[in-house]
Design a protein around this motif. Structure first.
Motif, PDB file in Angstrom:
ATOM      1  N   HIS A  13       6.157  57.543  34.334  1.00  0.00           N
ATOM      2  CA  HIS A  13       4.969  56.979  33.692  1.00  0.00           C
ATOM      3  C   HIS A  13       4.636  55.581  34.195  1.00  0.00           C
ATOM      4  O   HIS A  13       3.821  54.889  33.598  1.00  0.00           O
ATOM      5  N   TYR A  14       5.242  55.181  35.285  1.00  0.00           N
ATOM      6  CA  TYR A  14       5.031  53.856  35.847  1.00  0.00           C
ATOM      7  C   TYR A  14       4.208  54.011  37.122  1.00  0.00           C
ATOM      8  O   TYR A  14       4.736  54.447  38.155  1.00  0.00           O
ATOM      9  N   PRO A  15       2.909  53.717  37.079  1.00  0.00           N
ATOM     10  CA  PRO A  15       2.044  53.996  38.236  1.00  0.00           C
ATOM     11  C   PRO A  15       2.550  53.466  39.577  1.00  0.00           C
ATOM     12  O   PRO A  15       2.469  54.194  40.577  1.00  0.00           O
ATOM     13  N   PRO A  16       3.090  52.250  39.674  1.00  0.00           N
ATOM     14  CA  PRO A  16       3.538  51.798  40.997  1.00  0.00           C
ATOM     15  C   PRO A  16       4.980  52.184  41.336  1.00  0.00           C
ATOM     16  O   PRO A  16       5.616  51.560  42.180  1.00  0.00           O
ATOM     17  N   ALA A  17       5.519  53.235  40.720  1.00  0.00           N
ATOM     18  CA  ALA A  17       6.923  53.609  40.935  1.00  0.00           C
ATOM     19  C   ALA A  17       7.255  53.779  42.410  1.00  0.00           C
ATOM     20  O   ALA A  17       8.263  53.260  42.900  1.00  0.00           O
ATOM     21  N   ARG A  18       6.415  54.471  43.138  1.00  0.00           N
ATOM     22  CA  ARG A  18       6.665  54.721  44.557  1.00  0.00           C
ATOM     23  C   ARG A  18       6.753  53.414  45.328  1.00  0.00           C
ATOM     24  O   ARG A  18       7.654  53.222  46.144  1.00  0.00           O
ATOM     25  N   VAL A  20       7.441  50.405  44.130  1.00  0.00           N
ATOM     26  CA  VAL A  20       8.613  49.647  43.682  1.00  0.00           C
ATOM     27  C   VAL A  20       9.899  50.229  44.273  1.00  0.00           C
ATOM     28  O   VAL A  20      10.772  49.486  44.728  1.00  0.00           O
ATOM     29  N   LEU A  21      10.016  51.546  44.289  1.00  0.00           N
ATOM     30  CA  LEU A  21      11.205  52.176  44.865  1.00  0.00           C
ATOM     31  C   LEU A  21      11.324  51.863  46.355  1.00  0.00           C
ATOM     32  O   LEU A  21      12.419  51.615  46.859  1.00  0.00           O
ATOM     33  N   ASP A  22      10.209  51.854  47.060  1.00  0.00           N
ATOM     34  CA  ASP A  22      10.184  51.481  48.479  1.00  0.00           C
ATOM     35  C   ASP A  22      10.651  50.038  48.669  1.00  0.00           C
ATOM     36  O   ASP A  22      11.507  49.762  49.516  1.00  0.00           O
ATOM     37  N   ALA A  23      10.067  49.146  47.905  1.00  0.00           N
ATOM     38  CA  ALA A  23      10.401  47.724  48.040  1.00  0.00           C
ATOM     39  C   ALA A  23      11.861  47.477  47.673  1.00  0.00           C
ATOM     40  O   ALA A  23      12.557  46.704  48.344  1.00  0.00           O
ATOM     41  N   TYR A  24      12.328  48.134  46.618  1.00  0.00           N
ATOM     42  CA  TYR A  24      13.703  47.903  46.171  1.00  0.00           C
ATOM     43  C   TYR A  24      14.729  48.365  47.207  1.00  0.00           C
ATOM     44  O   TYR A  24      15.697  47.662  47.474  1.00  0.00           O
ATOM     45  N   VAL A  25      14.537  49.515  47.811  1.00  0.00           N
ATOM     46  CA  VAL A  25      15.520  49.985  48.790  1.00  0.00           C
ATOM     47  C   VAL A  25      15.523  49.079  50.016  1.00  0.00           C
ATOM     48  O   VAL A  25      16.569  48.827  50.606  1.00  0.00           O
ATOM     49  N   GLY A  26      14.370  48.541  50.381  1.00  0.00           N
ATOM     50  CA  GLY A  26      14.329  47.582  51.479  1.00  0.00           C
ATOM     51  C   GLY A  26      15.087  46.321  51.143  1.00  0.00           C
ATOM     52  O   GLY A  26      15.862  45.794  51.954  1.00  0.00           O
ATOM     53  N   HIS A  27      14.890  45.822  49.930  1.00  0.00           N
ATOM     54  CA  HIS A  27      15.609  44.639  49.463  1.00  0.00           C
ATOM     55  C   HIS A  27      17.104  44.921  49.364  1.00  0.00           C
ATOM     56  O   HIS A  27      17.930  44.127  49.810  1.00  0.00           O
ATOM     57  N   LEU A  28      17.437  46.060  48.801  1.00  0.00           N
ATOM     58  CA  LEU A  28      18.828  46.447  48.610  1.00  0.00           C
ATOM     59  C   LEU A  28      19.584  46.510  49.931  1.00  0.00           C
ATOM     60  O   LEU A  28      20.740  46.083  50.024  1.00  0.00           O
ATOM     61  N   SER A  29      18.931  47.004  50.954  1.00  0.00           N
ATOM     62  CA  SER A  29      19.599  47.150  52.252  1.00  0.00           C
ATOM     63  C   SER A  29      19.983  45.805  52.867  1.00  0.00           C
ATOM     64  O   SER A  29      20.832  45.756  53.756  1.00  0.00           O
ATOM     65  N   ARG A  30      19.385  44.724  52.378  1.00  0.00           N
ATOM     66  CA  ARG A  30      19.709  43.391  52.881  1.00  0.00           C
ATOM     67  C   ARG A  30      20.677  42.639  51.967  1.00  0.00           C
ATOM     68  O   ARG A  30      21.031  41.497  52.256  1.00  0.00           O
ATOM     69  N   LEU A  56       7.249  61.255  40.418  1.00  0.00           N
ATOM     70  CA  LEU A  56       7.498  59.877  40.864  1.00  0.00           C
ATOM     71  C   LEU A  56       6.257  59.293  41.535  1.00  0.00           C
ATOM     72  O   LEU A  56       6.304  58.189  42.070  1.00  0.00           O
ATOM     73  N   GLY A  57       5.168  60.049  41.522  1.00  0.00           N
ATOM     74  CA  GLY A  57       3.934  59.562  42.114  1.00  0.00           C
ATOM     75  C   GLY A  57       3.937  59.550  43.629  1.00  0.00           C
ATOM     76  O   GLY A  57       3.293  58.701  44.245  1.00  0.00           O
ATOM     77  N   CYS A  58       4.679  60.471  44.238  1.00  0.00           N
ATOM     78  CA  CYS A  58       4.715  60.507  45.703  1.00  0.00           C
ATOM     79  C   CYS A  58       4.775  61.944  46.199  1.00  0.00           C
ATOM     80  O   CYS A  58       4.929  62.879  45.425  1.00  0.00           O
ATOM     81  N   THR A  59       4.662  62.087  47.489  1.00  0.00           N
ATOM     82  CA  THR A  59       4.747  63.407  48.103  1.00  0.00           C
ATOM     83  C   THR A  59       6.223  63.787  48.254  1.00  0.00           C
ATOM     84  O   THR A  59       7.095  62.911  48.237  1.00  0.00           O
ATOM     85  N   PRO A  60       6.508  65.069  48.437  1.00  0.00           N
ATOM     86  CA  PRO A  60       7.896  65.464  48.679  1.00  0.00           C
ATOM     87  C   PRO A  60       8.492  64.765  49.909  1.00  0.00           C
ATOM     88  O   PRO A  60       9.658  64.371  49.894  1.00  0.00           O
ATOM     89  N   GLU A  61       7.697  64.594  50.940  1.00  0.00           N
ATOM     90  CA  GLU A  61       8.188  63.926  52.154  1.00  0.00           C
ATOM     91  C   GLU A  61       8.575  62.482  51.880  1.00  0.00           C
ATOM     92  O   GLU A  61       9.595  61.998  52.363  1.00  0.00           O
ATOM     93  N   HIS A  62       7.738  61.799  51.115  1.00  0.00           N
ATOM     94  CA  HIS A  62       8.029  60.397  50.798  1.00  0.00           C
ATOM     95  C   HIS A  62       9.262  60.289  49.906  1.00  0.00           C
ATOM     96  O   HIS A  62      10.120  59.435  50.111  1.00  0.00           O
ATOM     97  N   ARG A  63       9.361  61.171  48.920  1.00  0.00           N
ATOM     98  CA  ARG A  63      10.544  61.185  48.050  1.00  0.00           C
ATOM     99  C   ARG A  63      11.804  61.439  48.870  1.00  0.00           C
ATOM    100  O   ARG A  63      12.822  60.764  48.703  1.00  0.00           O
ATOM    101  N   ASP A  64      11.748  62.382  49.799  1.00  0.00           N
ATOM    102  CA  ASP A  64      12.904  62.691  50.639  1.00  0.00           C
ATOM    103  C   ASP A  64      13.282  61.502  51.521  1.00  0.00           C
ATOM    104  O   ASP A  64      14.459  61.217  51.727  1.00  0.00           O
ATOM    105  N   ARG A  65      12.279  60.806  52.038  1.00  0.00           N
ATOM    106  CA  ARG A  65      12.544  59.621  52.864  1.00  0.00           C
ATOM    107  C   ARG A  65      13.198  58.531  52.026  1.00  0.00           C
ATOM    108  O   ARG A  65      14.166  57.910  52.450  1.00  0.00           O
ATOM    109  N   LEU A  66      12.678  58.322  50.818  1.00  0.00           N
ATOM    110  CA  LEU A  66      13.291  57.332  49.922  1.00  0.00           C
ATOM    111  C   LEU A  66      14.748  57.688  49.628  1.00  0.00           C
ATOM    112  O   LEU A  66      15.628  56.829  49.681  1.00  0.00           O
ATOM    113  N   LEU A  67      14.993  58.951  49.329  1.00  0.00           N
ATOM    114  CA  LEU A  67      16.350  59.396  49.037  1.00  0.00           C
ATOM    115  C   LEU A  67      17.271  59.130  50.225  1.00  0.00           C
ATOM    116  O   LEU A  67      18.382  58.611  50.063  1.00  0.00           O
ATOM    117  N   ARG A  68      16.821  59.461  51.425  1.00  0.00           N
ATOM    118  CA  ARG A  68      17.634  59.196  52.621  1.00  0.00           C
ATOM    119  C   ARG A  68      17.927  57.706  52.772  1.00  0.00           C
ATOM    120  O   ARG A  68      19.036  57.323  53.147  1.00  0.00           O
TER     121      ARG A  68
END
Length: 118
Positions: A13-18, A20-30, A56-68
């Motif tokens: 229910h959080y519109p910018p979830a995708r 935020v998840l993208d930004a967080y994994v980038g931050h986390l990796s550093r 999660l407000g994204c495509t299956p491909e984007h979700r899979d990329r985030l998971l990876r």
């Protein structure tokens, strides 16, 4: 936000979830590995693995990329070493975590470190 329905806003229910998840994994990796960061990242990865992408407000491909991306951070040797050294193997939480989240995601830090990587 990953899995606390009834206790507040969830990723579904959080519109910018995708975004935020993208930004967080980038931050986390550093970031330097900590047990807390490891657990949080694993819980997010588990949520990504279990939920349909549209929730999660994204495509299956984007979700899979985030998971990876999340799994790549969790699989790094420094992150594995940190969680192996820092978690309490007698804790009820870590017993649950190892038997559920870590097992579902096949997290290297919770497998035999001498076993061959598949």
């Amino acid at each position: 936000m990953a899995d606390c329905g009834g206790m507040g806003l969830t990723l579904e229910h959080y519109p910018p979830a995708r975004i935020v998840l993208d930004a967080y994994v980038g931050h986390l990796s550093r970031q330097t590995a900590t047990v807390s960061r490891y657990v949080d990242a694993a819980m997010i990865a588990d949520h990504l693995a279990k939920k349909p992408a549209e929730r999660l407000g994204c495509t299956p491909e984007h979700r899979d990329r985030l998971l990876r991306q999340y799994l790549a951070v969790l699989d790094r040797e420094d992150w594995c070493a940190t969680v192996r050294a820092g978690h309490d193997p007698d804790s009820d939480f870590f017993a649950w975590f190892a038997g559920n989240v870590a097992a579902r995601l096949r997290l290297r830090a919770f497998t035999d470190p001498n076993a061959e990587k598949s």
